[in-house]
Structures are given as structure tokens and as C-alpha cells.
Design a protein around this motif. Structure first.
Motif, PDB file in Angstrom:
ATOM      1  N   ASP A  22       0.896  -1.061   0.114  1.00 18.50           N
ATOM      2  CA  ASP A  22       0.003   0.092   0.066  1.00 18.50           C
ATOM      3  C   ASP A  22       1.094   1.091  -0.485  1.00 18.50           C
ATOM      4  OD1 ASP A  22      -2.527  -1.284   0.489  1.00 18.50           O
ATOM      5  OD2 ASP A  22      -2.819  -1.020   2.473  1.00 18.50           O
ATOM      6  N   GLN A  23       1.895   1.260   0.706  1.00 22.13           N
ATOM      7  CA  GLN A  23       3.003   2.474   0.704  1.00 22.13           C
ATOM      8  C   GLN A  23       3.653   2.455  -0.698  1.00 22.13           C
ATOM      9  OE1 GLN A  23       4.994   2.374   4.119  1.00 22.13           O
ATOM     10  NE2 GLN A  23       6.058   5.052   4.025  1.00 22.13           N
ATOM     11  N   LYS A  24       4.028   1.510  -1.300  1.00 20.66           N
ATOM     12  CA  LYS A  24       4.791   1.470  -2.279  1.00 20.66           C
ATOM     13  C   LYS A  24       3.822   2.031  -3.374  1.00 20.66           C
ATOM     14  CE  LYS A  24       8.043  -1.912  -1.231  1.00 20.66           C
ATOM     15  NZ  LYS A  24       8.116  -3.464  -1.530  1.00 20.66           N
ATOM     16  N   GLY A 106      -0.832   6.960   9.559  1.00 20.66           N
ATOM     17  CA  GLY A 106      -1.426   5.669  10.435  1.00 20.66           C
ATOM     18  C   GLY A 106      -1.601   5.052  11.362  1.00 20.66           C
ATOM     19  N   LYS A 107      -1.850   4.074  11.264  1.00 23.50           N
ATOM     20  CA  LYS A 107      -2.085   3.695  12.754  1.00 23.50           C
ATOM     21  C   LYS A 107      -1.037   2.350  13.190  1.00 23.50           C
ATOM     22  CE  LYS A 107      -7.636   3.660  11.935  1.00 23.50           C
ATOM     23  NZ  LYS A 107      -8.186   3.600  11.180  1.00 23.50           N
ATOM     24  N   THR A 120       3.185  -2.191  15.172  1.00 23.66           N
ATOM     25  CA  THR A 120       2.631  -2.718  13.771  1.00 23.66           C
ATOM     26  C   THR A 120       2.174  -1.564  13.052  1.00 23.66           C
ATOM     27  OG1 THR A 120       2.989  -4.591  14.680  1.00 23.66           O
ATOM     28  CG2 THR A 120       1.916  -4.535  12.435  1.00 23.66           C
ATOM     29  N   PHE A 121       2.801  -1.080  12.468  1.00 27.84           N
ATOM     30  CA  PHE A 121       3.061   0.178  11.122  1.00 27.84           C
ATOM     31  C   PHE A 121       1.463   0.163  10.518  1.00 27.84           C
ATOM     32  CE2 PHE A 121       3.324   3.074   8.073  1.00 27.84           C
ATOM     33  CZ  PHE A 121       2.803   4.632   9.129  1.00 27.84           C
ATOM     34  N   ARG A 122       0.410   0.380  10.038  1.00 31.57           N
ATOM     35  CA  ARG A 122       0.163   0.205   9.805  1.00 31.57           C
ATOM     36  C   ARG A 122      -0.694   1.460   8.711  1.00 31.57           C
ATOM     37  NH1 ARG A 122      -0.510  -5.008   9.774  1.00 31.57           N
ATOM     38  NH2 ARG A 122      -1.860  -5.467  11.590  1.00 31.57           N
ATOM     39  N   PHE A 123      -0.173   1.293   6.876  1.00 31.81           N
ATOM     40  CA  PHE A 123       0.061   2.484   6.431  1.00 31.81           C
ATOM     41  C   PHE A 123      -1.567   3.291   6.119  1.00 31.81           C
ATOM     42  CE2 PHE A 123      -0.030   4.904   2.238  1.00 31.81           C
ATOM     43  CZ  PHE A 123       0.780   5.952   2.455  1.00 31.81           C
TER      44      PHE A 123
END
Length: 132
Positions: A22-24, A106-107, A120-123
Motif C-alpha cells: 500500500d505504501q509503495k 497511519g495506525k 505494527t504500523f499500518r500505512f
């Protein structure tokens, strides 16, 4: 002739090859390419001159990497996240030099296991640093 997308200089502790899909995808929709530059280890003993010198060294490296990519440093936007004082200085200097500077939003999911926190990072999206 369409204007070429800018480069994204990723100046964080998270190299782009480890980013989520998602981030890429979000990055490559907005920028033509991502150039990773490792965020430095900042000593708590650093004085202001050390911070300035580290920024100057970083910006010189950006110039070289942009040149190697056949681009000018003015063709770069920046993703900057790291130690607070150095990040603050870096973001302000980059903006004063005419660059757009971003953070990612993100969260963070937190799991506590054996008295340790696992994040855990969620973009979510890229957000531009701003000042009123």
C-alpha cells in the motif's frame, strides 16, 4: 509536454524495500522514484553545530544521489521521520530551501507480550508538514 514527477527522498529508518505494498503504491502514484537515505543515529550529546553539520552532509548526499539519477535536487520531495530535534531542524531547513516535506500517517497496532510492546504500523497516507 507533461511535467515529470518529482523524486521522493526517503530519509527515515524504514527503507522503501520494506514498506507495505500500500505504501509503495501510494508513493509511486505521487513520485517517479524513491531514493532511500538512512536516517542518522543522533547522539543526545549533540550540540546545535552537530545537527547543522549532519544536515549539511545529508543534503550533499541528496545532491549526489539526485545527480546520479539524472535529476536536480529541486526535483525532490522528502519523507522525513526520526529523532525529534533533528527532524524538526531538517524539515524546517528543507522547507526554507523550497522543498515539500512529508510524513507518513497511519495506525499503530500495539501488542504487549512478556512486558514488551510490539508495534505494527499500518500505512494510511502521506501527509505534508505545514506551519501556520
Amino acid at each position: 509536454m507533461a511535467q515529470q514527477k518529482k523524486l521522493l527522498i526517503n530519509y527515515t529508518n524504514h527503507p522503501s524495500h520494506l514498506w507495505s505494498e500500500d505504501q509503495k503504491t501510494a508513493a509511486l502514484q505521487q513520485w517517479s522514484n524513491i531514493i532511500d537515505i538512512q536516517f542518522p543515529l543522533i547522539s543526545p550529546e549533540w550540540e546545535n553545530e552537530d545537527v547543522r553539520g549532519c544536515f549539511d552532509q545529508f543534503y550533499s548526499e541528496v545532491n549526489v544521489k539526485c545527480g546520479s539519477a539524472g535529476r536536480n535536487v529541486s526535483d525532490a520531495d522528502f519523507l522525513v521521520m526520526g529523532e525529534f530535534r533533528f527532524t524538526y531542524y531538517t524539515v524546517n531547513r528543507l522547507i526554507s530551501l523550497g522543498h515539500k516535506v512529508y510524513s507518513h500517517a497511519g495506525k499503530r497496532d500495539v501488542e504487549i507480550k512478556d512486558n514488551k510492546s510490539i508495534y505494527t504500523f499500518r500505512f494510511g497516507r502521506f501527509v505534508e508538514y505545514f506551519a501556520d
